[in-house]
Design a protein around this motif. Structure first.
Motif, PDB file in Angstrom:
ATOM      1  N   GLU A  41      16.185 -13.641  -0.307  1.00 50.05           N
ATOM      2  CA  GLU A  41      14.903 -14.052  -0.865  1.00 50.05           C
ATOM      3  C   GLU A  41      13.850 -12.955  -0.771  1.00 50.05           C
ATOM      4  O   GLU A  41      12.934 -12.910  -1.560  1.00 50.05           O
ATOM      5  CB  GLU A  41      14.394 -15.295  -0.136  1.00 50.05           C
ATOM      6  N   ARG A  42      13.970 -12.086   0.210  1.00 53.47           N
ATOM      7  CA  ARG A  42      12.966 -11.054   0.424  1.00 53.47           C
ATOM      8  C   ARG A  42      13.224  -9.857  -0.475  1.00 53.47           C
ATOM      9  O   ARG A  42      14.307  -9.291  -0.475  1.00 53.47           O
ATOM     10  CB  ARG A  42      12.980 -10.601   1.879  1.00 53.47           C
ATOM     11  N   GLU A  43      12.224  -9.505  -1.206  1.00 54.88           N
ATOM     12  CA  GLU A  43      12.325  -8.333  -2.060  1.00 54.88           C
ATOM     13  C   GLU A  43      11.524  -7.211  -1.434  1.00 54.88           C
ATOM     14  O   GLU A  43      10.543  -7.444  -0.739  1.00 54.88           O
ATOM     15  CB  GLU A  43      11.766  -8.636  -3.450  1.00 54.88           C
ATOM     16  N   TYR A  44      11.940  -5.996  -1.704  1.00 49.49           N
ATOM     17  CA  TYR A  44      11.231  -4.844  -1.173  1.00 49.49           C
ATOM     18  C   TYR A  44       9.862  -4.747  -1.835  1.00 49.49           C
ATOM     19  O   TYR A  44       9.728  -4.877  -3.051  1.00 49.49           O
ATOM     20  CB  TYR A  44      12.020  -3.558  -1.434  1.00 49.49           C
ATOM     21  N   ARG A  45       8.858  -4.567  -1.015  1.00 48.96           N
ATOM     22  CA  ARG A  45       7.511  -4.325  -1.526  1.00 48.96           C
ATOM     23  C   ARG A  45       7.068  -2.965  -1.022  1.00 48.96           C
ATOM     24  O   ARG A  45       7.117  -2.718   0.185  1.00 48.96           O
ATOM     25  CB  ARG A  45       6.538  -5.398  -1.047  1.00 48.96           C
ATOM     26  N   PRO A  46       6.654  -2.070  -1.895  1.00 52.88           N
ATOM     27  CA  PRO A  46       6.252  -0.735  -1.447  1.00 52.88           C
ATOM     28  C   PRO A  46       5.045  -0.801  -0.518  1.00 52.88           C
ATOM     29  O   PRO A  46       4.222  -1.717  -0.594  1.00 52.88           O
ATOM     30  CB  PRO A  46       5.891   0.007  -2.733  1.00 52.88           C
ATOM     31  N   PHE A  47       4.955   0.186   0.349  1.00 53.39           N
ATOM     32  CA  PHE A  47       3.829   0.274   1.270  1.00 53.39           C
ATOM     33  C   PHE A  47       2.541   0.424   0.465  1.00 53.39           C
ATOM     34  O   PHE A  47       2.486   1.202  -0.489  1.00 53.39           O
ATOM     35  CB  PHE A  47       4.020   1.485   2.193  1.00 53.39           C
ATOM     36  N   PRO A  48       1.471  -0.296   0.832  1.00 53.36           N
ATOM     37  CA  PRO A  48       0.219  -0.241   0.050  1.00 53.36           C
ATOM     38  C   PRO A  48      -0.588   1.031   0.334  1.00 53.36           C
ATOM     39  O   PRO A  48      -1.626   1.000   0.979  1.00 53.36           O
ATOM     40  CB  PRO A  48      -0.524  -1.493   0.519  1.00 53.36           C
ATOM     41  N   ILE A  49      -0.106   2.157  -0.178  1.00 54.10           N
ATOM     42  CA  ILE A  49      -0.773   3.432   0.116  1.00 54.10           C
ATOM     43  C   ILE A  49      -2.155   3.526  -0.510  1.00 54.10           C
ATOM     44  O   ILE A  49      -2.969   4.336  -0.076  1.00 54.10           O
ATOM     45  CB  ILE A  49       0.082   4.642  -0.309  1.00 54.10           C
ATOM     46  N   ASP A  50      -2.447   2.705  -1.497  1.00 51.07           N
ATOM     47  CA  ASP A  50      -3.784   2.725  -2.102  1.00 51.07           C
ATOM     48  C   ASP A  50      -4.864   2.328  -1.103  1.00 51.07           C
ATOM     49  O   ASP A  50      -6.039   2.636  -1.297  1.00 51.07           O
ATOM     50  CB  ASP A  50      -3.846   1.783  -3.315  1.00 51.07           C
ATOM     51  N   ALA A  51      -4.480   1.663  -0.020  1.00 49.28           N
ATOM     52  CA  ALA A  51      -5.447   1.250   1.002  1.00 49.28           C
ATOM     53  C   ALA A  51      -5.768   2.378   1.975  1.00 49.28           C
ATOM     54  O   ALA A  51      -6.683   2.250   2.781  1.00 49.28           O
ATOM     55  CB  ALA A  51      -4.896   0.050   1.772  1.00 49.28           C
ATOM     56  N   LEU A  52      -5.033   3.483   1.903  1.00 47.98           N
ATOM     57  CA  LEU A  52      -5.258   4.598   2.823  1.00 47.98           C
ATOM     58  C   LEU A  52      -6.460   5.432   2.395  1.00 47.98           C
ATOM     59  O   LEU A  52      -6.698   5.601   1.196  1.00 47.98           O
ATOM     60  CB  LEU A  52      -4.025   5.506   2.882  1.00 47.98           C
ATOM     61  N   PRO A  53      -7.209   5.989   3.350  1.00 41.19           N
ATOM     62  CA  PRO A  53      -8.303   6.895   2.987  1.00 41.19           C
ATOM     63  C   PRO A  53      -7.730   8.160   2.359  1.00 41.19           C
ATOM     64  O   PRO A  53      -6.570   8.513   2.593  1.00 41.19           O
ATOM     65  CB  PRO A  53      -8.997   7.197   4.319  1.00 41.19           C
ATOM     66  N   ASP A  54      -8.549   8.852   1.576  1.00 44.25           N
ATOM     67  CA  ASP A  54      -8.059   9.956   0.754  1.00 44.25           C
ATOM     68  C   ASP A  54      -7.267  11.029   1.490  1.00 44.25           C
ATOM     69  O   ASP A  54      -6.191  11.374   1.035  1.00 44.25           O
ATOM     70  CB  ASP A  54      -9.203  10.603  -0.040  1.00 44.25           C
ATOM     71  N   PRO A  55      -7.713  11.587   2.598  1.00 48.62           N
ATOM     72  CA  PRO A  55      -6.886  12.644   3.190  1.00 48.62           C
ATOM     73  C   PRO A  55      -5.492  12.135   3.568  1.00 48.62           C
ATOM     74  O   PRO A  55      -4.493  12.823   3.364  1.00 48.62           O
ATOM     75  CB  PRO A  55      -7.654  13.070   4.437  1.00 48.62           C
ATOM     76  N   LEU A  56      -5.411  10.931   4.083  1.00 48.00           N
ATOM     77  CA  LEU A  56      -4.129  10.366   4.469  1.00 48.00           C
ATOM     78  C   LEU A  56      -3.300  10.013   3.231  1.00 48.00           C
ATOM     79  O   LEU A  56      -2.088  10.236   3.198  1.00 48.00           O
ATOM     80  CB  LEU A  56      -4.366   9.118   5.331  1.00 48.00           C
ATOM     81  N   TYR A  57      -3.952   9.479   2.221  1.00 51.81           N
ATOM     82  CA  TYR A  57      -3.283   9.146   0.966  1.00 51.81           C
ATOM     83  C   TYR A  57      -2.620  10.395   0.378  1.00 51.81           C
ATOM     84  O   TYR A  57      -1.448  10.374   0.002  1.00 51.81           O
ATOM     85  CB  TYR A  57      -4.294   8.560  -0.025  1.00 51.81           C
ATOM     86  N   SER A  58      -3.370  11.485   0.329  1.00 52.88           N
ATOM     87  CA  SER A  58      -2.831  12.734  -0.225  1.00 52.88           C
ATOM     88  C   SER A  58      -1.641  13.239   0.585  1.00 52.88           C
ATOM     89  O   SER A  58      -0.635  13.662   0.029  1.00 52.88           O
ATOM     90  CB  SER A  58      -3.908  13.820  -0.265  1.00 52.88           C
ATOM     91  N   LEU A  59      -1.768  13.196   1.906  1.00 50.22           N
ATOM     92  CA  LEU A  59      -0.668  13.635   2.772  1.00 50.22           C
ATOM     93  C   LEU A  59       0.578  12.806   2.504  1.00 50.22           C
ATOM     94  O   LEU A  59       1.674  13.359   2.320  1.00 50.22           O
ATOM     95  CB  LEU A  59      -1.061  13.518   4.253  1.00 50.22           C
ATOM     96  N   VAL A  60       0.427  11.508   2.456  1.00 44.85           N
ATOM     97  CA  VAL A  60       1.566  10.606   2.265  1.00 44.85           C
ATOM     98  C   VAL A  60       2.233  10.863   0.914  1.00 44.85           C
ATOM     99  O   VAL A  60       3.450  11.033   0.837  1.00 44.85           O
ATOM    100  CB  VAL A  60       1.136   9.128   2.405  1.00 44.85           C
ATOM    101  N   VAL A  61       1.455  10.906  -0.151  1.00 48.06           N
ATOM    102  CA  VAL A  61       2.022  11.077  -1.489  1.00 48.06           C
ATOM    103  C   VAL A  61       2.699  12.435  -1.624  1.00 48.06           C
ATOM    104  O   VAL A  61       3.855  12.539  -2.062  1.00 48.06           O
ATOM    105  CB  VAL A  61       0.930  10.906  -2.570  1.00 48.06           C
ATOM    106  N   GLU A  62       2.001  13.490  -1.237  1.00 47.14           N
ATOM    107  CA  GLU A  62       2.557  14.839  -1.415  1.00 47.14           C
ATOM    108  C   GLU A  62       3.773  15.072  -0.530  1.00 47.14           C
ATOM    109  O   GLU A  62       4.766  15.650  -0.969  1.00 47.14           O
ATOM    110  CB  GLU A  62       1.477  15.880  -1.159  1.00 47.14           C
ATOM    111  N   ALA A  63       3.716  14.604   0.716  1.00 51.93           N
ATOM    112  CA  ALA A  63       4.853  14.802   1.617  1.00 51.93           C
ATOM    113  C   ALA A  63       6.066  13.999   1.155  1.00 51.93           C
ATOM    114  O   ALA A  63       7.185  14.520   1.135  1.00 51.93           O
ATOM    115  CB  ALA A  63       4.469  14.416   3.034  1.00 51.93           C
ATOM    116  N   ALA A  64       5.851  12.752   0.791  1.00 51.08           N
ATOM    117  CA  ALA A  64       6.975  11.919   0.341  1.00 51.08           C
ATOM    118  C   ALA A  64       7.605  12.496  -0.921  1.00 51.08           C
ATOM    119  O   ALA A  64       8.835  12.506  -1.048  1.00 51.08           O
ATOM    120  CB  ALA A  64       6.502  10.485   0.106  1.00 51.08           C
ATOM    121  N   ASN A  65       6.784  12.993  -1.835  1.00 51.68           N
ATOM    122  CA  ASN A  65       7.325  13.606  -3.052  1.00 51.68           C
ATOM    123  C   ASN A  65       8.096  14.882  -2.733  1.00 51.68           C
ATOM    124  O   ASN A  65       9.160  15.127  -3.297  1.00 51.68           O
ATOM    125  CB  ASN A  65       6.211  13.902  -4.057  1.00 51.68           C
TER     126      ASN A  65
END
Length: 150
Positions: free
Chosen positions: A35-59
């Motif tokens: 029943e449980r489906e994967y839901r991506p981590f809500p990175i849009d809630a992160l402040p900008d410096p952390l958001y950028s780190l997460v997106v760029e590093a994961a990519n």
């Protein structure tokens, strides 16, 4: 409700640790997992410096963004430490302690993501250690001078 310590004192603790366990219906577990489906981590809630780190590093690593986001949030909470506390109700304050865990199969790049998330904290620690070592002799000298004049 009696716990095992109470039952041990009263002499009513069963010989087998599994004596009062209830078997699990495995079909219910399978249904629950389906029943449980994967839901991506809500990175849009992160402040900008952390958001950028997460997106760029994961990519760059080629991993799920949550593998970078979770340890990054734990590192940020560690940096805050006990300098701030959330007031949950009158007389009850909690520090920003955050326990996170990333779980994935082998080859999902958990370790590289963790190292990237931890890198800024390690940089801060390295800078602090260098500064401490540079200032310690002067502080020791001042303390000796203070002790002599005291």
């Amino acid at each position: 409700m009696k716990d095992d310590n109470d039952r041990l004192r009263a002499g009513t603790l069963p010989d087998s640790a599994l004596a009062d366990t209830v078997p699990i219906d495995e079909s219910e577990l399978e249904e629950d997992c389906r029943e449980r489906e994967y839901r991506p981590f809500p990175i849009d809630a992160l402040p900008d410096p952390l958001y950028s780190l997460v997106v760029e590093a994961a990519n760059a690593i080629g991993c799920d963004r949550a593998l970078v986001a979770l340890p990054s949030l734990a590192a940020v909470a560690a940096c805050i430490g006990n300098t701030r506390r959330a007031r949950l109700k009158r007389g009850w304050y909690e520090p920003p302690v955050l326990w996170t865990a990333t779980i994935g199969e082998s080859g999902t790049h958990k370790s590289p993501a963790f190292e990237v998330a931890r890198a800024p904290l390690r940089q801060l620690q390295t800078t602090a250690i260098i500064q401490y070592r540079a200032e310690k002799p002067r502080c020791d000298e001042e303390r000796e001078r203070y002790d002599r004049t005291k």
